[in-house]
Motif scaffolding. Structure first.
Motif, PDB file in Angstrom:
ATOM      1  N   ALA A 108      17.954 -32.525 -37.423  1.00  0.00           N
ATOM      2  CA  ALA A 108      18.507 -32.902 -38.722  1.00  0.00           C
ATOM      3  C   ALA A 108      18.590 -34.408 -38.884  1.00  0.00           C
ATOM      4  N   GLU A 109      18.671 -35.134 -37.783  1.00  0.00           N
ATOM      5  CA  GLU A 109      18.775 -36.590 -37.847  1.00  0.00           C
ATOM      6  C   GLU A 109      17.432 -37.287 -37.687  1.00  0.00           C
ATOM      7  N   SER A 110      16.341 -36.537 -37.577  1.00  0.00           N
ATOM      8  CA  SER A 110      15.029 -37.147 -37.365  1.00  0.00           C
ATOM      9  C   SER A 110      14.537 -37.801 -38.652  1.00  0.00           C
ATOM     10  N   THR A 111      13.918 -38.950 -38.500  1.00  0.00           N
ATOM     11  CA  THR A 111      13.366 -39.687 -39.651  1.00  0.00           C
ATOM     12  C   THR A 111      11.887 -40.016 -39.457  1.00  0.00           C
ATOM     13  N   GLU A 112      11.234 -39.287 -38.571  1.00  0.00           N
ATOM     14  CA  GLU A 112       9.827 -39.563 -38.314  1.00  0.00           C
ATOM     15  C   GLU A 112       8.935 -39.174 -39.488  1.00  0.00           C
ATOM     16  N   PHE A 113       9.438 -38.302 -40.352  1.00  0.00           N
ATOM     17  CA  PHE A 113       8.596 -37.838 -41.456  1.00  0.00           C
ATOM     18  C   PHE A 113       8.298 -38.951 -42.460  1.00  0.00           C
ATOM     19  N   VAL A 114       9.118 -40.024 -42.447  1.00  0.00           N
ATOM     20  CA  VAL A 114       8.875 -41.098 -43.407  1.00  0.00           C
ATOM     21  C   VAL A 114       7.608 -41.872 -43.065  1.00  0.00           C
ATOM     22  N   ASN A 115       7.150 -41.762 -41.836  1.00  0.00           N
ATOM     23  CA  ASN A 115       5.932 -42.460 -41.435  1.00  0.00           C
ATOM     24  C   ASN A 115       4.669 -41.654 -41.721  1.00  0.00           C
ATOM     25  N   SER A 116       4.845 -40.434 -42.189  1.00  0.00           N
ATOM     26  CA  SER A 116       3.688 -39.585 -42.465  1.00  0.00           C
ATOM     27  C   SER A 116       3.066 -39.982 -43.803  1.00  0.00           C
ATOM     28  N   LYS A 117       1.775 -40.194 -43.794  1.00  0.00           N
ATOM     29  CA  LYS A 117       1.046 -40.567 -45.005  1.00  0.00           C
ATOM     30  C   LYS A 117       0.175 -39.390 -45.436  1.00  0.00           C
ATOM     31  N   PRO A 118       0.458 -38.801 -46.579  1.00  0.00           N
ATOM     32  CA  PRO A 118      -0.327 -37.629 -46.999  1.00  0.00           C
ATOM     33  C   PRO A 118      -1.746 -38.018 -47.380  1.00  0.00           C
ATOM     34  N   GLU A 119      -2.621 -37.044 -47.317  1.00  0.00           N
ATOM     35  CA  GLU A 119      -4.007 -37.274 -47.706  1.00  0.00           C
ATOM     36  C   GLU A 119      -4.136 -37.311 -49.227  1.00  0.00           C
ATOM     37  N   LYS A 120      -5.241 -37.877 -49.673  1.00  0.00           N
ATOM     38  CA  LYS A 120      -5.472 -37.988 -51.118  1.00  0.00           C
ATOM     39  C   LYS A 120      -5.601 -36.609 -51.767  1.00  0.00           C
ATOM     40  N   ALA A 121      -6.213 -35.668 -51.045  1.00  0.00           N
ATOM     41  CA  ALA A 121      -6.352 -34.317 -51.596  1.00  0.00           C
ATOM     42  C   ALA A 121      -4.989 -33.668 -51.793  1.00  0.00           C
ATOM     43  N   ALA A 122      -4.060 -33.912 -50.852  1.00  0.00           N
ATOM     44  CA  ALA A 122      -2.720 -33.345 -50.991  1.00  0.00           C
ATOM     45  C   ALA A 122      -1.978 -33.970 -52.172  1.00  0.00           C
ATOM     46  N   VAL A 123      -2.159 -35.276 -52.362  1.00  0.00           N
ATOM     47  CA  VAL A 123      -1.512 -35.946 -53.501  1.00  0.00           C
ATOM     48  C   VAL A 123      -2.076 -35.415 -54.817  1.00  0.00           C
ATOM     49  N   ASP A 124      -3.386 -35.248 -54.881  1.00  0.00           N
ATOM     50  CA  ASP A 124      -3.998 -34.701 -56.099  1.00  0.00           C
ATOM     51  C   ASP A 124      -3.515 -33.280 -56.372  1.00  0.00           C
ATOM     52  N   ARG A 125      -3.348 -32.503 -55.315  1.00  0.00           N
ATOM     53  CA  ARG A 125      -2.843 -31.141 -55.488  1.00  0.00           C
ATOM     54  C   ARG A 125      -1.415 -31.147 -56.030  1.00  0.00           C
ATOM     55  N   LEU A 126      -0.589 -32.086 -55.551  1.00  0.00           N
ATOM     56  CA  LEU A 126       0.774 -32.204 -56.058  1.00  0.00           C
ATOM     57  C   LEU A 126       0.780 -32.622 -57.527  1.00  0.00           C
ATOM     58  N   VAL A 127      -0.086 -33.552 -57.890  1.00  0.00           N
ATOM     59  CA  VAL A 127      -0.165 -33.992 -59.288  1.00  0.00           C
ATOM     60  C   VAL A 127      -0.597 -32.841 -60.190  1.00  0.00           C
ATOM     61  N   ASP A 128      -1.570 -32.063 -59.740  1.00  0.00           N
ATOM     62  CA  ASP A 128      -2.018 -30.914 -60.536  1.00  0.00           C
ATOM     63  C   ASP A 128      -0.897 -29.895 -60.706  1.00  0.00           C
ATOM     64  N   ASP A 129      -0.118 -29.683 -59.660  1.00  0.00           N
ATOM     65  CA  ASP A 129       0.991 -28.736 -59.748  1.00  0.00           C
ATOM     66  C   ASP A 129       2.046 -29.223 -60.739  1.00  0.00           C
ATOM     67  N   ILE A 130       2.326 -30.519 -60.731  1.00  0.00           N
ATOM     68  CA  ILE A 130       3.305 -31.065 -61.678  1.00  0.00           C
ATOM     69  C   ILE A 130       2.791 -30.943 -63.114  1.00  0.00           C
ATOM     70  N   ARG A 131       1.511 -31.189 -63.303  1.00  0.00           N
ATOM     71  CA  ARG A 131       0.942 -31.063 -64.649  1.00  0.00           C
ATOM     72  C   ARG A 131       0.970 -29.619 -65.135  1.00  0.00           C
ATOM     73  N   LYS A 132       0.689 -28.688 -64.248  1.00  0.00           N
ATOM     74  CA  LYS A 132       0.753 -27.277 -64.635  1.00  0.00           C
ATOM     75  C   LYS A 132       2.177 -26.877 -65.015  1.00  0.00           C
ATOM     76  N   ALA A 133       3.157 -27.359 -64.249  1.00  0.00           N
ATOM     77  CA  ALA A 133       4.550 -27.050 -64.572  1.00  0.00           C
ATOM     78  C   ALA A 133       4.947 -27.647 -65.921  1.00  0.00           C
ATOM     79  N   GLU A 134       4.478 -28.861 -66.201  1.00  0.00           N
ATOM     80  CA  GLU A 134       4.788 -29.491 -67.486  1.00  0.00           C
ATOM     81  C   GLU A 134       4.118 -28.745 -68.637  1.00  0.00           C
ATOM     82  N   ALA A 135       2.874 -28.299 -68.421  1.00  0.00           N
ATOM     83  CA  ALA A 135       2.183 -27.535 -69.463  1.00  0.00           C
ATOM     84  C   ALA A 135       2.887 -26.212 -69.725  1.00  0.00           C
ATOM     85  N   ALA A 136       3.348 -25.544 -68.661  1.00  0.00           N
ATOM     86  CA  ALA A 136       4.080 -24.286 -68.847  1.00  0.00           C
ATOM     87  C   ALA A 136       5.396 -24.521 -69.587  1.00  0.00           C
TER      88      ALA A 136
END
Length: 279
Positions: free
Chosen positions: A198-226
């Motif tokens: 619960a106290e770990s902060t190593e996840f802040v150093n993780s850099k997502p891939e561009k494909a994952a970021v694009d997938r997140l953006v598409d999901d947000i756009r779909k939610a906004e359209a709905a």
């Protein structure tokens, strides 16, 4: 000619025989080659072949046009409904004519298939009961499950990253690889820094891939359209931010109807009330 003797005439006739008595070998042989077709005949044959192809194409096009017209004139929903009714009637008739119908029908399936079918029916009933709104926690859970279905996890990439992390931790000394008596390798976290807590902060150093970021953006756009679609269905797209004179959508529709018929009579009164000059 009168002075010639008969003997000389006979010799002359013998030395010069007539042409019709010549041997057949000297006659010229007749030609056996067939006459070549003329250019006009060749063009006529080609024209007839083109006419035959045109006739065949017209027949095929007419047949396909009639088939397409028949298909468009038939309602597919009606055909589906009739097919469903026919299947239901056949099932009921077979069930009425066969004794112990359900048990005999189960003979066609294995135990595994029957168990899988029961689980499917149970899951379907559970989802049907879980459609309504219960609370925000359950709503968030349903959204999360839907997102998991839409974005399946990349197990191969996860295993690769996990292997690389274990190798880095083992090389730095934070993780010790111990081999048991059975030959199994076990990773032992000596200082407790490898596995997340619960106290770990190593996840802040993780850099997502561009494909994952694009997938997140598409999901947000779909939610906004709905969300905007639901808003349009509720009739909220014409809100201009003015005074709210209604308590729900039905009341808003009723007020709009009144305004459409009576605004031309009550506009002066309302303006007087707003100015404070009404009597």
């Amino acid at each position: 000619m009168a002075d010639e003797s008969p003997k000389e005439v006979a010799e002359a006739s013998t030395s010069n025989p007539p042409s019709d008595t010549e041997s057949p070998s000297s006659d010229p042989t007749p030609s056996t080659s067939t006459p070549q077709p003329s250019e006009a005949q060749t063009r006529l044959d080609r024209f007839k072949a083109l006419q035959a192809r045109q006739k065949a194409s017209r027949s095929a096009n007419l047949k396909e046009t009639k088939t397409e017209q028949t298909r468009q004139a038939t309602d597919p929903a009606l055909l589906t409904q009739l097919e469903r009714r026919r299947a239901t009637a056949s099932h009921k008739l077979l069930k009425a004519e066969t004794a112990d119908f359900e048990r005999k029908r189960a003979w066609d399936w294995t135990a595994e298939e029957a168990a899988a079918w029961d689980r499917r029916l149970e899951k379907k009933a559970r989802h049907r009961d879980d459609v309504g709104f219960a609370d925000y926690t359950q709503q968030a859970r349903k959204v999360y499950k839907r997102q998991l279905r839409d974005v399946p996890p990349d197990v191969a990439a996860y295993e690769k990253q996990k292997k690389e992390a274990i190798e880095r931790a083992a090389a730095s000394g934070g993780l010790e690889i111990v081999e048991t008596e059975d030959g199994e390798l076990i990773a032992v976290d000596r200082d407790g820094s490898f596995y997340s807590t619960a106290e770990s902060t190593e996840f802040v150093n993780s850099k997502p891939e561009k494909a994952a970021v694009d997938r997140l953006v598409d999901d947000i756009r779909k939610a906004e359209a709905a969300r905007m679609k639901k808003r349009r269905e509720r009739g909220l797209e014409d809100d201009t931010g003015g005074d709210v004179t209604y308590i729900n959508q039905k009341n808003k529709q009723f007020n709009d109807k009144l305004a459409r018929f009576y605004n031309k009579y009550t506009s002066d009164i309302r303006e007087s009330f707003e100015r404070g000059t009404a009597i």
